[in-house]
Design a protein around this motif. Structure first.
Motif, PDB file in Angstrom:
ATOM      1  N   PHE A  36      26.408  33.009  52.164  1.00 29.56           N
ATOM      2  CA  PHE A  36      27.430  33.137  53.208  1.00 29.56           C
ATOM      3  C   PHE A  36      28.617  32.226  52.922  1.00 29.56           C
ATOM      4  CE2 PHE A  36      23.731  34.593  55.849  1.00 29.56           C
ATOM      5  CZ  PHE A  36      24.139  35.913  55.899  1.00 29.56           C
ATOM      6  N   TYR A  37      28.352  30.994  52.510  1.00 33.66           N
ATOM      7  CA  TYR A  37      29.436  30.068  52.191  1.00 33.66           C
ATOM      8  C   TYR A  37      30.259  30.586  51.009  1.00 33.66           C
ATOM      9  CZ  TYR A  37      31.947  25.999  50.530  1.00 33.66           C
ATOM     10  OH  TYR A  37      32.937  25.163  50.092  1.00 33.66           O
ATOM     11  N   GLU A  38      29.580  30.943  49.937  1.00 31.22           N
ATOM     12  CA  GLU A  38      30.277  31.380  48.723  1.00 31.22           C
ATOM     13  C   GLU A  38      31.027  32.691  48.930  1.00 31.22           C
ATOM     14  OE1 GLU A  38      30.837  29.530  46.271  1.00 31.22           O
ATOM     15  OE2 GLU A  38      29.343  27.987  46.582  1.00 31.22           O
ATOM     16  N   THR A  39      30.504  33.568  49.766  1.00 32.23           N
ATOM     17  CA  THR A  39      31.196  34.831  50.028  1.00 32.23           C
ATOM     18  C   THR A  39      32.568  34.579  50.644  1.00 32.23           C
ATOM     19  OG1 THR A  39      29.140  36.066  50.229  1.00 32.23           O
ATOM     20  CG2 THR A  39      31.095  37.029  51.260  1.00 32.23           C
ATOM     21  N   SER A  40      32.648  33.709  51.614  1.00 34.32           N
ATOM     22  CA  SER A  40      33.958  33.421  52.224  1.00 34.32           C
ATOM     23  C   SER A  40      34.900  32.766  51.216  1.00 34.32           C
ATOM     24  CB  SER A  40      33.814  32.562  53.479  1.00 34.32           C
ATOM     25  OG  SER A  40      33.287  31.296  53.171  1.00 34.32           O
ATOM     26  N   GLN A  41      34.365  31.884  50.379  1.00 30.73           N
ATOM     27  CA  GLN A  41      35.189  31.252  49.348  1.00 30.73           C
ATOM     28  C   GLN A  41      35.710  32.281  48.346  1.00 30.73           C
ATOM     29  OE1 GLN A  41      35.990  27.794  49.311  1.00 30.73           O
ATOM     30  NE2 GLN A  41      35.161  28.111  51.356  1.00 30.73           N
ATOM     31  N   MET A  42      34.841  33.167  47.925  1.00 28.10           N
ATOM     32  CA  MET A  42      35.226  34.154  46.921  1.00 28.10           C
ATOM     33  C   MET A  42      36.162  35.218  47.491  1.00 28.10           C
ATOM     34  SD  MET A  42      34.155  33.034  44.105  1.00 28.10           S
ATOM     35  CE  MET A  42      34.130  31.329  44.652  1.00 28.10           C
ATOM     36  N   LEU A  43      36.047  35.546  48.776  1.00 26.65           N
ATOM     37  CA  LEU A  43      37.001  36.477  49.388  1.00 26.65           C
ATOM     38  C   LEU A  43      38.404  35.873  49.393  1.00 26.65           C
ATOM     39  CD1 LEU A  43      34.865  37.918  52.309  1.00 26.65           C
ATOM     40  CD2 LEU A  43      35.637  39.137  50.258  1.00 26.65           C
ATOM     41  N   MET A  44      38.487  34.587  49.656  1.00 31.41           N
ATOM     42  CA  MET A  44      39.793  33.916  49.604  1.00 31.41           C
ATOM     43  C   MET A  44      40.313  33.898  48.173  1.00 31.41           C
ATOM     44  SD  MET A  44      42.269  32.558  51.245  1.00 31.41           S
ATOM     45  CE  MET A  44      41.644  32.115  52.867  1.00 31.41           C
ATOM     46  N   LEU A  45      39.444  33.628  47.216  1.00 29.46           N
ATOM     47  CA  LEU A  45      39.853  33.656  45.809  1.00 29.46           C
ATOM     48  C   LEU A  45      40.370  35.046  45.430  1.00 29.46           C
ATOM     49  CD1 LEU A  45      40.079  32.428  42.960  1.00 29.46           C
ATOM     50  CD2 LEU A  45      37.682  33.093  42.612  1.00 29.46           C
ATOM     51  N   LYS A  46      39.671  36.090  45.858  1.00 25.48           N
ATOM     52  CA  LYS A  46      40.070  37.460  45.534  1.00 25.48           C
ATOM     53  C   LYS A  46      41.448  37.777  46.116  1.00 25.48           C
ATOM     54  CE  LYS A  46      38.761  41.298  43.557  1.00 25.48           C
ATOM     55  NZ  LYS A  46      38.660  41.356  42.101  1.00 25.48           N
ATOM     56  N   ARG A  47      41.734  37.234  47.278  1.00 18.79           N
ATOM     57  CA  ARG A  47      43.055  37.430  47.886  1.00 18.79           C
ATOM     58  C   ARG A  47      44.148  36.771  47.053  1.00 18.79           C
ATOM     59  NH1 ARG A  47      46.785  35.074  51.141  1.00 18.79           N
ATOM     60  NH2 ARG A  47      47.773  36.370  52.711  1.00 18.79           N
ATOM     61  N   MET A  48      43.846  35.592  46.533  1.00 22.63           N
ATOM     62  CA  MET A  48      44.842  34.809  45.796  1.00 22.63           C
ATOM     63  C   MET A  48      44.920  35.189  44.314  1.00 22.63           C
ATOM     64  SD  MET A  48      44.023  31.196  47.637  1.00 22.63           S
ATOM     65  CE  MET A  48      45.271  30.291  46.787  1.00 22.63           C
ATOM     66  N   ALA A  49      43.803  35.642  43.749  1.00 28.66           N
ATOM     67  CA  ALA A  49      43.749  36.014  42.332  1.00 28.66           C
ATOM     68  C   ALA A  49      42.950  37.312  42.215  1.00 28.66           C
ATOM     69  CB  ALA A  49      43.118  34.895  41.507  1.00 28.66           C
ATOM     70  N   PRO A  50      43.561  38.444  42.574  1.00 31.50           N
ATOM     71  CA  PRO A  50      42.818  39.711  42.628  1.00 31.50           C
ATOM     72  C   PRO A  50      42.246  40.174  41.290  1.00 31.50           C
ATOM     73  CG  PRO A  50      45.164  40.058  43.094  1.00 31.50           C
ATOM     74  CD  PRO A  50      44.942  38.586  42.996  1.00 31.50           C
ATOM     75  N   GLN A  51      42.753  39.650  40.193  1.00 30.58           N
ATOM     76  CA  GLN A  51      42.262  40.046  38.867  1.00 30.58           C
ATOM     77  C   GLN A  51      40.929  39.392  38.519  1.00 30.58           C
ATOM     78  OE1 GLN A  51      44.548  37.750  39.483  1.00 30.58           O
ATOM     79  NE2 GLN A  51      44.330  36.064  38.019  1.00 30.58           N
ATOM     80  N   VAL A  52      40.517  38.397  39.275  1.00 30.53           N
ATOM     81  CA  VAL A  52      39.301  37.640  38.976  1.00 30.53           C
ATOM     82  C   VAL A  52      38.118  38.228  39.742  1.00 30.53           C
ATOM     83  CG1 VAL A  52      38.201  35.366  39.115  1.00 30.53           C
ATOM     84  CG2 VAL A  52      40.639  35.549  38.557  1.00 30.53           C
ATOM     85  N   GLU A  53      37.023  38.441  39.025  1.00 27.97           N
ATOM     86  CA  GLU A  53      35.786  38.917  39.639  1.00 27.97           C
ATOM     87  C   GLU A  53      34.849  37.743  39.878  1.00 27.97           C
ATOM     88  OE1 GLU A  53      35.169  41.867  40.806  1.00 27.97           O
ATOM     89  OE2 GLU A  53      37.023  42.734  40.025  1.00 27.97           O
ATOM     90  N   SER A  54      33.993  37.877  40.877  1.00 31.57           N
ATOM     91  CA  SER A  54      33.005  36.850  41.185  1.00 31.57           C
ATOM     92  C   SER A  54      31.609  37.371  40.884  1.00 31.57           C
ATOM     93  CB  SER A  54      33.084  36.461  42.658  1.00 31.57           C
ATOM     94  OG  SER A  54      34.353  35.932  42.954  1.00 31.57           O
ATOM     95  N   VAL A  55      30.792  36.508  40.317  1.00 33.81           N
ATOM     96  CA  VAL A  55      29.409  36.843  39.992  1.00 33.81           C
ATOM     97  C   VAL A  55      28.529  35.751  40.582  1.00 33.81           C
ATOM     98  CG1 VAL A  55      27.733  37.075  38.108  1.00 33.81           C
ATOM     99  CG2 VAL A  55      30.030  38.046  37.869  1.00 33.81           C
ATOM    100  N   TYR A  56      27.468  36.175  41.255  1.00 30.39           N
ATOM    101  CA  TYR A  56      26.497  35.236  41.790  1.00 30.39           C
ATOM    102  C   TYR A  56      25.232  35.309  40.948  1.00 30.39           C
ATOM    103  CZ  TYR A  56      29.262  35.482  46.146  1.00 30.39           C
ATOM    104  OH  TYR A  56      30.251  35.447  47.093  1.00 30.39           O
ATOM    105  N   LEU A  57      24.703  34.161  40.594  1.00 29.21           N
ATOM    106  CA  LEU A  57      23.400  34.091  39.941  1.00 29.21           C
ATOM    107  C   LEU A  57      22.446  33.356  40.880  1.00 29.21           C
ATOM    108  CD1 LEU A  57      24.199  33.142  36.224  1.00 29.21           C
ATOM    109  CD2 LEU A  57      23.583  35.374  37.154  1.00 29.21           C
ATOM    110  N   MET A  58      21.325  33.973  41.177  1.00 25.69           N
ATOM    111  CA  MET A  58      20.328  33.326  42.027  1.00 25.69           C
ATOM    112  C   MET A  58      19.626  32.220  41.241  1.00 25.69           C
ATOM    113  SD  MET A  58      20.584  34.649  44.979  1.00 25.69           S
ATOM    114  CE  MET A  58      19.220  33.732  45.666  1.00 25.69           C
ATOM    115  N   SER A  59      19.399  31.113  41.918  1.00 33.68           N
ATOM    116  CA  SER A  59      18.628  30.035  41.308  1.00 33.68           C
ATOM    117  C   SER A  59      17.230  30.523  40.998  1.00 33.68           C
ATOM    118  CB  SER A  59      18.511  28.841  42.272  1.00 33.68           C
ATOM    119  OG  SER A  59      19.733  28.234  42.455  1.00 33.68           O
ATOM    120  N   GLU A  60      16.699  30.016  39.915  1.00 35.66           N
ATOM    121  CA  GLU A  60      15.292  30.272  39.661  1.00 35.66           C
ATOM    122  C   GLU A  60      14.482  29.472  40.681  1.00 35.66           C
ATOM    123  OE1 GLU A  60      14.428  29.787  35.509  1.00 35.66           O
ATOM    124  OE2 GLU A  60      15.869  31.343  34.959  1.00 35.66           O
TER     125      GLU A  60
END
Length: 158
Positions: free
Chosen positions: A96-120
């Motif tokens: 939930f925290y990272e999603t809000s951060q990455m949505l803001m990033l996408k707004r500011m830098a739309p060319q950048v994709e976000s990838v989440y990796l789950m912790s082992e």
């Protein structure tokens, strides 16, 4: 060539972080681990020391670069020509925290994709804040952080 950026405060870097870096390095051509000055947190270790510990902890990863930055992630990602921002997730709270951060990033830098990796699973409870709390109360951090971090923290905080 695909460049992935792993931003964070890494204060201190944990074995969970290292695992995310190792896995990211298998997926992407180049990985930049970027330490940023998080204005929401009081620093446990100075940025220069975090950079040194990251370099020592990741020396075995050949396609990794350690760097630092101040300012907006969107500006840094653009300046580094990174294509991807990778974030490690331990649980649904991180999501939930990272999603809000990455949505803001996408707004500011739309060319950048976000990838989440789950912790082992063995790292899902390990966080820098938990390490800081353990150190504060003289708890054992062995196995939770790289050996160089364990030594540096013990030398600094007894």
């Amino acid at each position: 060539m695909t460049t992935a950026l792993c931003p964070g405060s890494f204060d201190p870097v944990t074995n969970g972080h290292i695992n995310i870096f190792e896995r990211t390095a298998k997926i992407f051509d180049q990985v930049i681990v970027a330490v940023f000055n998080n204005i929401r947190k009081d620093s446990f270790l100075p940025i220069q020391e975090r950079l040194e510990l990251l370099r020592s902890s990741t020396a075995h990863i050949k396609n990794i670069t350690i760097d630092s930055f101040d300012g907006l992630l969107a500006d840094y990602v653009t300046a580094k020509n990174a294509d991807i921002v990778v974030r490690g997730l331990r649980d649904q709270n991180d999501f939930f925290y990272e999603t809000s951060q990455m949505l803001m990033l996408k707004r500011m830098a739309p060319q950048v994709e976000s990838v989440y990796l789950m912790s082992e699973h063995q790292y899902s409870y390990v966080s820098s804040s938990a390490i800081r709390e353990l150190v504060n109360f003289h708890g054992d951090i062995k196995g939770l952080v790289p050996r160089c971090v364990e030594k540096a923290v013990k030398a600094k905080f007894g």
